[in-house]
Write a protein that holds these residues in place. Sequence first.
Motif, PDB file in Angstrom:
ATOM      1  N   ALA A  38      34.850  66.834  30.985  1.00 47.35           N
ATOM      2  CA  ALA A  38      34.482  65.561  31.587  1.00 47.35           C
ATOM      3  C   ALA A  38      35.695  64.685  31.880  1.00 47.35           C
ATOM      4  CB  ALA A  38      33.515  64.808  30.673  1.00 47.35           C
ATOM      5  N   CYS A  39      36.670  64.697  30.986  1.00 48.78           N
ATOM      6  CA  CYS A  39      37.826  63.799  31.117  1.00 48.78           C
ATOM      7  C   CYS A  39      38.950  64.384  31.957  1.00 48.78           C
ATOM      8  CB  CYS A  39      38.350  63.433  29.733  1.00 48.78           C
ATOM      9  SG  CYS A  39      37.186  62.475  28.761  1.00 48.78           S
ATOM     10  N   GLY A  40      38.956  65.694  32.146  1.00 48.91           N
ATOM     11  CA  GLY A  40      39.973  66.307  32.995  1.00 48.91           C
ATOM     12  C   GLY A  40      41.372  66.031  32.498  1.00 48.91           C
ATOM     13  N   THR A  41      42.213  65.548  33.383  1.00 48.28           N
ATOM     14  CA  THR A  41      43.625  65.343  33.037  1.00 48.28           C
ATOM     15  C   THR A  41      43.840  64.201  32.051  1.00 48.28           C
ATOM     16  OG1 THR A  41      43.918  63.914  34.984  1.00 48.28           O
ATOM     17  CG2 THR A  41      44.417  66.265  35.257  1.00 48.28           C
ATOM     18  N   GLN A  42      42.827  63.379  31.824  1.00 49.37           N
ATOM     19  CA  GLN A  42      42.956  62.315  30.818  1.00 49.37           C
ATOM     20  C   GLN A  42      42.971  62.882  29.396  1.00 49.37           C
ATOM     21  OE1 GLN A  42      39.833  59.189  32.223  1.00 49.37           O
ATOM     22  NE2 GLN A  42      41.405  58.074  31.053  1.00 49.37           N
ATOM     23  N   PHE A  43      42.339  64.033  29.201  1.00 54.38           N
ATOM     24  CA  PHE A  43      42.203  64.611  27.872  1.00 54.38           C
ATOM     25  C   PHE A  43      43.540  65.149  27.382  1.00 54.38           C
ATOM     26  CE2 PHE A  43      41.449  68.043  24.894  1.00 54.38           C
ATOM     27  CZ  PHE A  43      40.440  67.563  24.079  1.00 54.38           C
ATOM     28  N   VAL A  44      43.937  64.770  26.156  1.00 52.46           N
ATOM     29  CA  VAL A  44      45.180  65.245  25.554  1.00 52.46           C
ATOM     30  C   VAL A  44      44.881  66.177  24.385  1.00 52.46           C
ATOM     31  CG1 VAL A  44      47.316  64.597  24.375  1.00 52.46           C
ATOM     32  CG2 VAL A  44      46.442  63.190  26.268  1.00 52.46           C
ATOM     33  N   SER A  45      44.098  65.706  23.426  1.00 52.93           N
ATOM     34  CA  SER A  45      43.805  66.515  22.245  1.00 52.93           C
ATOM     35  C   SER A  45      42.576  65.960  21.542  1.00 52.93           C
ATOM     36  CB  SER A  45      44.992  66.531  21.279  1.00 52.93           C
ATOM     37  OG  SER A  45      45.226  65.224  20.769  1.00 52.93           O
ATOM     38  N   ALA A  46      41.998  66.789  20.669  1.00 52.86           N
ATOM     39  CA  ALA A  46      40.856  66.370  19.856  1.00 52.86           C
ATOM     40  C   ALA A  46      41.078  66.821  18.426  1.00 52.86           C
ATOM     41  CB  ALA A  46      39.559  66.954  20.409  1.00 52.86           C
ATOM     42  N   HIS A  47      40.657  66.001  17.486  1.00 53.91           N
ATOM     43  CA  HIS A  47      40.843  66.292  16.068  1.00 53.91           C
ATOM     44  C   HIS A  47      39.570  65.924  15.315  1.00 53.91           C
ATOM     45  CE1 HIS A  47      45.203  66.071  17.062  1.00 53.91           C
ATOM     46  NE2 HIS A  47      44.825  65.018  17.772  1.00 53.91           N
ATOM     47  N   ARG A  48      39.256  66.672  14.279  1.00 55.98           N
ATOM     48  CA  ARG A  48      38.199  66.257  13.373  1.00 55.98           C
ATOM     49  C   ARG A  48      38.756  65.206  12.422  1.00 55.98           C
ATOM     50  NH1 ARG A  48      35.167  71.265  10.774  1.00 55.98           N
ATOM     51  NH2 ARG A  48      34.021  69.509   9.861  1.00 55.98           N
ATOM     52  N   MET A  49      37.900  64.306  11.967  1.00 49.93           N
ATOM     53  CA  MET A  49      38.345  63.235  11.087  1.00 49.93           C
ATOM     54  C   MET A  49      37.257  62.915  10.075  1.00 49.93           C
ATOM     55  SD  MET A  49      37.971  59.820  13.520  1.00 49.93           S
ATOM     56  CE  MET A  49      37.822  58.659  12.143  1.00 49.93           C
ATOM     57  N   GLY A  50      37.634  62.163   9.052  1.00 46.60           N
ATOM     58  CA  GLY A  50      36.670  61.699   8.075  1.00 46.60           C
ATOM     59  C   GLY A  50      36.191  62.772   7.124  1.00 46.60           C
ATOM     60  N   SER A  51      35.188  62.420   6.329  1.00 47.60           N
ATOM     61  CA  SER A  51      34.678  63.328   5.302  1.00 47.60           C
ATOM     62  C   SER A  51      34.136  64.624   5.871  1.00 47.60           C
ATOM     63  CB  SER A  51      33.571  62.632   4.501  1.00 47.60           C
ATOM     64  OG  SER A  51      34.067  61.518   3.812  1.00 47.60           O
ATOM     65  N   SER A  52      33.544  64.567   7.056  1.00 50.07           N
ATOM     66  CA  SER A  52      32.952  65.776   7.630  1.00 50.07           C
ATOM     67  C   SER A  52      34.009  66.821   7.966  1.00 50.07           C
ATOM     68  CB  SER A  52      32.139  65.444   8.883  1.00 50.07           C
ATOM     69  OG  SER A  52      32.961  64.944   9.925  1.00 50.07           O
ATOM     70  N   ALA A  53      35.291  66.440   7.943  1.00 48.50           N
ATOM     71  CA  ALA A  53      36.380  67.385   8.200  1.00 48.50           C
ATOM     72  C   ALA A  53      36.892  68.017   6.914  1.00 48.50           C
ATOM     73  CB  ALA A  53      37.532  66.676   8.922  1.00 48.50           C
ATOM     74  N   ILE A  54      36.315  67.643   5.771  1.00 53.93           N
ATOM     75  CA  ILE A  54      36.764  68.142   4.471  1.00 53.93           C
ATOM     76  C   ILE A  54      35.667  69.015   3.880  1.00 53.93           C
ATOM     77  CG2 ILE A  54      37.589  67.513   2.180  1.00 53.93           C
ATOM     78  CD1 ILE A  54      38.333  64.736   3.419  1.00 53.93           C
ATOM     79  N   ASP A  55      35.850  70.315   3.906  1.00 54.37           N
ATOM     80  CA  ASP A  55      34.831  71.232   3.424  1.00 54.37           C
ATOM     81  C   ASP A  55      34.491  70.980   1.959  1.00 54.37           C
ATOM     82  OD1 ASP A  55      34.976  72.365   5.914  1.00 54.37           O
ATOM     83  OD2 ASP A  55      35.926  74.242   5.258  1.00 54.37           O
ATOM     84  N   GLY A  56      33.202  70.936   1.665  1.00 52.30           N
ATOM     85  CA  GLY A  56      32.748  70.843   0.285  1.00 52.30           C
ATOM     86  C   GLY A  56      32.600  69.455  -0.273  1.00 52.30           C
ATOM     87  N   ILE A  57      33.040  68.433   0.462  1.00 54.20           N
ATOM     88  CA  ILE A  57      32.944  67.081  -0.074  1.00 54.20           C
ATOM     89  C   ILE A  57      31.608  66.460   0.323  1.00 54.20           C
ATOM     90  CG2 ILE A  57      33.916  65.697   1.831  1.00 54.20           C
ATOM     91  CD1 ILE A  57      35.682  64.337  -0.398  1.00 54.20           C
TER      92      ILE A  57
END
Length: 261
Positions: free
Chosen positions: A101-120
């Motif tokens: 959707a964002c095309g050339t505007q898109f640089v990168s994506a990262h997971r964040m927060g507790s949902s990015a920490i397995d088992g917590i």
Amino acid sequence: MPSPCALFVLTAARTISSSSVQALLPPTRFKLSHHPTTIMTIATSTTSSSAMPKHQQDHNDDTINNEEVIMLSGYPFYINGANPDALQAIFEKTQSIFRDACGTQFVSAHRMGSSAIDGIAGTPVCDILVELSPWPISVENKAKLAEAGYECQGSAPHVDNDEWFFGGYGKPGHLGRVVLHSVPEGSEFVREMKAFVEYVKAHPGAFERYNTVKIEGAMVMSKSDKEDDRLLGYKKKKSKVCDEIKQEAIKWWSETNGNDQ
């Protein structure tokens, strides 16, 4: 963590479907908890956790990955964390949608927060942080995202220059839903959120402190007579420890990685 509309039709292959994520979910059986307004779910998961640090395996393995769920204002809170494979699949689909959707505007994506920490412990909403250049997302690209089911909610309260989107599928707060923050490329927020996740993953003491205050807060608030306030109350109860760990993480990241993101 600090505490975190032209039509465009995406192909079915790039749409997050309930069936694609449900295939990753374990079979479940239900029982009532000791509190009549709280439901606990016991699930047996086939998720492998052999690559996790031991302190994360302790929460994802030895209960045989049993998933106990506390309901907070209609939102499920997973004592042992939501299925990590399902969350990763949701992230990858969402990343693909935003990249297209964002095309050339898109640089990168990262997971964040507790949902990015397995088992917590935590709610199963997948929190995502996207870097853009230029920022913010153009009106045309926002229309594409809205058509794909991701509505812009305006400025997020976490930091300056943070525009967020709610989307995914299913009921609010349930597995399949996404909260996505969009920030300018090079935003300090990216570094801070990455530091938080990696610090908690790497430090058993931080993992236990954060996990414990989250579970204790959820248990206390699940007994509140004001059902609509349970989720907000839980967030307030964990905020002090979360902020403390965040500051530790930023210091650790700077000592370990300098200013690198």
